[in-house]
Write a protein that holds these residues in place. Structure first.
Motif: not given
Length: 496
Positions: A122-123, A125-126, A301, A446, A450
């Motif tokens: 996920r990270l 292309e966060s 993703y 994360w 995020k």
């Protein structure tokens, strides 16, 4: 490297390198700004199928030189790098933990590391328009330049370069086993075996020959062969072990009558370390995802998640039967020394009664898997070497430079394997120190990237897992150091 892409921009302008940072990792973190003379034009309609524009340097490096990968290629790389001989040691952990706790701890570790893998995916292309295609760079962005390098540099180096050295040691010794299996007690064979150093050199030459393939995406079929061989030799060893008679004096527990409390505690923590170290490959997750195409409308993703799901279903189908079936077949007779667990137990107990063809086939599968796995982990090192050349020269590596760099690394890895042939014995200690890369850092990344609501469920889960991962790492390192001090270490420098 990170790369920055604005969907409404077209012209690529690399940042100028200054004299003050040419030799620092900060230079590697340069992002590019892409400027369009007509900001009102929506280029996502024309570029969405072609993927992001990116820093020209990315197109020169082995990790990101080709972004034409797909879900199956990613699964091949993940399988090849994510499972290996460490899985053959799982019955050793079960001998200490027992059936119930062994299965519970293996399941918890499997779920935990799968959670951190999906965090990394996920990270990748966060941030819209930015791809983090290397673990080190994501760590620097998450924790800052100084702390990121301090935390991640050694684990990344060891899990890439150190793995290659251990593969040379394992592959060289496997070549020796193949020769002895075919020629020992054979009146028709008059050949003389090579020394272990010479076997190491043979393996290194084979590995570097294959390593001339240009980039990570180009070795997808090599990874497929590696994935097939690891599944085959795991299946062969397990099937032969459970179909043959079990040892007469088999036991499914360890005698704790004469052990101190410290010894018992150390055994339990070491067993947890064996389970934790059976899961590897997190240091190449971002690199593998970096080979997949991506665009503003369709990122990498979903493709990567599918590849992870496929590969880890297969990994689970290998690890659980090896752990449970291997423990049932040999109990506490699976040796930890040597790092090959079930393979060593099978060779010692059933090897004399097994045909040369079967034993040679198993050893050949192990050898081929070592050669293929070497390519995935070495590609990260090749990428780092070429980053320095391309940053200095501002041009891609010519073929002869790339070849020389890879031969140089092969020679260096060979020298270190001969210098430290006991490196596998240090795996619980040195490898244990790198466990945060798998179990802790992604959770903290994360939170840093995020920024979930403090004290919320997501924040609490990741903070708890990250902190527990650090505590577990400290305990494993202490237990491994205590075991080495108690049992000793045969440090046979230059005597493989």
């Amino acid at each position: 490297m990170t790369e920055m892409v604005e969907p409404y921009y077209r012209k690529v302008m690399p940042l100028p390198a200054s004299a003050s940072n040419t030799k620092t990792l900060g230079e590697l973190m340069q992002m590019i700004i892409i400027i369009d003379s007509d900001p009102s034009k929506d280029v996502t309609t024309s570029a969405s199928l072609q993927g992001y524009q990116h820093n020209p340097q990315e197109a020169w490096l082995p990790i990101t030189e080709s972004r034409n990968g797909n879900t199956f290629f990613a699964a091949f790389h993940l399988l090849c790098s994510g499972i290996g001989l460490q899985a053959l040691l799982l019955p050793v952990a079960f001998a200490t933990l027992g059936w119930a706790w062994g299965i519970i701890c293996l399941s918890l570790a499997f779920a935990w590391q799968l959670h951190t893998i999906f965090i990394l995916v996920r990270l990748h292309e966060s941030v819209p328009g930015i791809r983090y295609s290397r673990y080190m760079h994501l760590a620097i962005v998450s924790f800052g330049p100084k702390l990121g390098k301090l935390l991640a540099l050694f684990p990344v180096l060891y899990n890439s370069g150190g793995t290659c050295i251990i593969l040379i040691i394992t592959g060289g010794r496997t070549l020796d086993l193949i020769f002895k299996t075919l020629c020992d007690h054979d009146a028709m064979c008059h050949a003389k075996s090579l020394t272990n150093t010479e076997w190491f050199l043979v393996f290194t030459c084979l590995a570097i020959l294959i390593a001339q393939l240009p980039n990570l995406n180009s070795i997808a079929w090599v990874s497929l062969i590696g994935a097939i061989t690891v599944v085959l030799y795991s299946t062969l060893i397990l099937a032969l072990s459970i179909t043959k008679d079990r040892p007469i004096d088999i036991s499914y527990g360890q005698s704790n009558k004469l052990k101190s409390n410290m010894e018992k505690f150390s055994d339990v923590v070491n067993a947890l370390g064996i389970i934790a170290l059976a899961f590897k490959g997190h240091n190449v997750i971002l690199e593998i995802q970096g080979t997949l195409p991506s665009s503003p409308k369709q990122t990498s993703y979903k493709s990567m998640c599918t590849g992870v799901t496929i590969s880890y279903i297969v990994i689970a189908m290998c690890q659980y039967p090896l752990a449970i079936g291997g423990f049932w077949a040999y109990g506490n007779k699976v040796p930890y020394s040597g790092g090959q667990g079930l393979l060593t137990a099978f060779s010692q107990i059933h090897g004399p009664n097994t045909s040369k063809l079967i034993m040679t086939s198993i050893y050949l599968l192990v050898l081929v898997n070592c050669l293929c796995t070497f390519q995935v982990y070495a590609m990260v090192v090749f990428d780092n070497l070429e980053v320095r050349y391309t940053s200095k020269k501002n041009q891609p590596c010519p073929r002869w430079v790339r070849t020389c760099l890879r031969i140089f690394y092969g020679g260096l890895a060979f020298f270190l394997s001969v210098t430290f042939p006991f490196l596998g014995s240090l795996a619980p200690l040195v490898g244990g120190a790198t466990l945060p890369l798998t179990f802790a850092y992604p959770c903290f990344m994360w939170i840093a990237m995020k920024k979930p609501r403090p004290n919320g469920l997501v924040w609490f889960i990741n903070m708890g897992l990250g902190c527990f991962g650090i505590v577990l790492t400290v305990l494993i390192v202490i237990a491994a150091a205590w075991t080495l001090a108690f049992k000793g270490l045969k440090a046979n420098f230059y005597e493989p």
